[in-house]
Every structure is written in C-alpha cells, then in structure tokens.
Design an enzyme around this catalytic site. Structure first.
Site, PDB file in Angstrom:
ATOM      1  N   HIS A   1       0.770  -1.272   0.046  1.00  0.00           N
ATOM      2  CA  HIS A   1      -0.060  -0.049  -0.161  1.00  0.00           C
ATOM      3  C   HIS A   1       1.117   1.105  -0.059  1.00  0.00           C
ATOM      4  O   HIS A   1       0.879   2.052  -0.878  1.00  0.00           O
ATOM      5  CB  HIS A   1      -0.914   0.105   1.101  1.00  0.00           C
ATOM      6  CG  HIS A   1      -1.613   1.183   1.552  1.00  0.00           C
ATOM      7  ND1 HIS A   1      -2.916   1.449   1.088  1.00  0.00           N
ATOM      8  CD2 HIS A   1      -1.291   2.412   1.871  1.00  0.00           C
ATOM      9  CE1 HIS A   1      -3.270   2.631   1.389  1.00  0.00           C
ATOM     10  NE2 HIS A   1      -2.229   3.337   2.041  1.00  0.00           N
ATOM     11  N   GLU A   2       1.900   1.352   0.866  1.00  0.00           N
ATOM     12  CA  GLU A   2       2.837   2.354   0.976  1.00  0.00           C
ATOM     13  C   GLU A   2       3.640   2.746  -0.346  1.00  0.00           C
ATOM     14  O   GLU A   2       3.770   3.747  -0.835  1.00  0.00           O
ATOM     15  CB  GLU A   2       3.727   2.382   2.170  1.00  0.00           C
ATOM     16  CG  GLU A   2       2.951   2.048   3.614  1.00  0.00           C
ATOM     17  CD  GLU A   2       2.167   3.449   3.716  1.00  0.00           C
ATOM     18  OE1 GLU A   2       2.312   4.463   3.084  1.00  0.00           O
ATOM     19  OE2 GLU A   2       0.998   3.321   4.391  1.00  0.00           O
TER      20      GLU A   2
ATOM     21  N   HIS B   1       1.791   4.323  -2.955  1.00  0.00           N
ATOM     22  CA  HIS B   1       1.816   5.728  -2.939  1.00  0.00           C
ATOM     23  C   HIS B   1       2.904   6.276  -3.416  1.00  0.00           C
ATOM     24  O   HIS B   1       2.735   7.381  -4.399  1.00  0.00           O
ATOM     25  CB  HIS B   1       1.763   6.343  -1.536  1.00  0.00           C
ATOM     26  CG  HIS B   1       0.369   6.205  -0.783  1.00  0.00           C
ATOM     27  ND1 HIS B   1      -0.669   6.749  -1.037  1.00  0.00           N
ATOM     28  CD2 HIS B   1       0.150   5.655   0.524  1.00  0.00           C
ATOM     29  CE1 HIS B   1      -1.669   6.757  -0.364  1.00  0.00           C
ATOM     30  NE2 HIS B   1      -1.286   5.873   0.809  1.00  0.00           N
TER      31      HIS B   1
END
Length: 293
Positions: free
Chosen positions: A138-139, A142
């Site tokens: 998820h990070e 980004h």
C-alpha cells in the site's frame, strides 16, 4: 504485475492542482492589492516550495521519530520490501522504523528514487507476513502513484494562509497596528477562506488516493484479502490504545495507512482517510476483478 494507471487519481490530481493554483493566484492578487511586497510574496512562496521539495521526507521522519535502518538491522523487513519493489518495478526505498504502540505505516519522499517507507515496531508484531506485505505494498503504491509529492505541494497554499492567519493573530494580540488596519483585517479573513478551501480540496484528494493505494496494494501482492485483514487488525488495535498514546502520533495521521485519532481534537472532523467500511468494499471489488468476475 500489470500496473494499471488510476486515471481517476490522475484527473483528481490535476483538477485539485488547477483549483489550488486558482486559489493561490487570487490570494496573491489580494495580498498585492493591500500592499504586501511583491518580492516578499515570491521569496516566501518559492522558499517554502523548495524547502518542502527537498526536505519534506526529513521533516516527516523527524516529526514522527522514525529512524532509517540498515539492512542488517531488520533483514526480513528489507527482503520483503525488495521483493515488493521488484514486483512493482520500483527502486528500493530507504526503510525506517518508528517506535510506537500504535500499529501503522507510512511513505514519504519527493520521488521513487528519494522515497522512504516506514512502519512502527508494533505493526510488525501485530500482523502476519502476508498482512505486513499488503500494508507495505500500500505504501509503495503511494510511491508508484507519485501522490506524496502532490500532497506535499497541495499543502503549500494552506501553510502560507495559516502563517498569515497566525501572524495577524499574534500581531493583534500584542498590540500591533493590524487592529486599526481595515486592509489587514480583510487579508486575515481572506487567509481564513483560502485555508478552508485548500484544506477541503486536500482532504478530497487525500481520501481518493487511499482508495488508489489500496487498489495498488492488491495489484502488487495479488492478495487483497490480506490487506482487508490487516486494515481490520490495525483499526481494532488502534481503538484499544489509550487516547494519550494516539495523541502523540496524531500529527502524522495524514501519512498513516489508518489514522490514529484520539477523539479529543478537531481532527476527527477532518479525516484524511475514507471510512474503513468503504475501503474494504473497494478491496472486495478489486478481488472480484482479479478473480475474473
């Protein structure tokens, strides 16, 4: 992995950027009309932009107390991030650890080559390997979407407006001339309006980018169910943590995968993240897509 560009995120980034630029130009015009120096405005705006561009990652690490670690300190964590980066076609970022009882993770940095992915020590104890992979993915999503830099510059206008608001407040508090200056009052009111509009635009973009990063995690790991499980675990543990512990990290909520709200501040009203239920529903849709139905 076949990475699908999120055109919804791209459109929102450009639309938000154009609106913020318009707000910024109107704001600067009003400041000039009331006698604020032209060069002063340029120096402040350019100086803050450059500072945010080159030092935003260092400021986030400093404010959270996160420490960049070497590969031999957490070898398994480094191997996991390297594996995910290979899958996502990303350069391996620096990795940081934040000592906190609040299980969480975040990413910062102006570009994929200057990114930092951080997680708390508590999240590594809470999650299984697959769940932690999903959170780290998820990070990295980004980073892949380059939305960190967008949010950094989007916050610039709000920061300038906030500085003007505080400057006027303290000047008035200690007997400055602004109390008798109608132009100063108008500038102060405009700064409040600009700050409110900028904040609302940032929040709208921030919430969508979390959906995009959740989707990115599912594409990288091919395991959206692991992220659903991780989000539920993190949310449940955060709810059980004392408010005073959450208050210590509340300043980093805009970066966290799930905000740690203590319930005692106005930040509850301005959440940077969509509700957990909507994120899970979004991931379930992605799971159905990956399975072909």
């Amino acid at each position: 992995m076949e990475w699908k560009r999120d055109w919804g995120l791209t459109a929102r980034v450009w639309f938000t950027g154009l609106l913020l630029l318009l707000v910024y130009l109107v704001f600067m015009t009003i400041l000039l009309a009331f006698g604020v120096g032209y060069w002063f405005i340029i120096v402040i705006a350019v100086g803050m932009a450059l500072f945010q561009y080159f030092f935003s990652d260092k400021m986030v690490l400093w404010s959270t107390g996160a420490r960049v670690i070497e590969p031999d300190e957490y070898p398994e964590l480094h191997r996991t991030v390297e594996k995910l980066c290979k899958e996502a076609d990303l350069p391996v970022p620096r990795i940081a650890i934040m000592q906190s009882p609040v299980p969480n993770a975040f990413a910062t940095g102006r570009s994929p080559k200057h990114a930092v992915v951080a997680c708390t020590d508590s999240i590594m104890r809470l999650l299984t390997r697959d769940e932690l992979e999903a959170v780290l993915a998820h990070e990295l999503a980004h980073v892949k979407n380059r939305d960190i830099l967008t949010m950094t510059f989007a916050s610039l206008i709000a920061m300038i407006a906030s500085m003007i608001m505080q400057s006027f407040f303290f000047s008035a508090l200690f007997g400055g001339n602004n109390r008798e200056n109608g132009g100063g009052i108008i500038i102060w009111v405009v700064a409040i309006i600009v700050y409110a509009i900028s904040t609302l635009l940032i929040l709208a973009l921030s919430r969508y980018r979390e959906f995009a990063a959740d989707r990115g995690s599912a594409l990288i790991t091919r395991n959206p169910r692991a992220l659903i499980s991780a989000l539920n675990k993190i949310s449940g543990r955060i709810d059980a943590i004392p408010p005073e512990a959450k208050a210590k990290v509340e300043g980093a909520n805009a970066f966290f995968i799930i905000p740690a709200l203590s319930g005692s501040t106005i930040m509850e009203l301005f959440s940077t993240h969509p509700p957990l239920e909507k994120r899970i529903a979004n991931l379930e849709k992605v799971e159905a897509e990956l399975r072909g139905y």
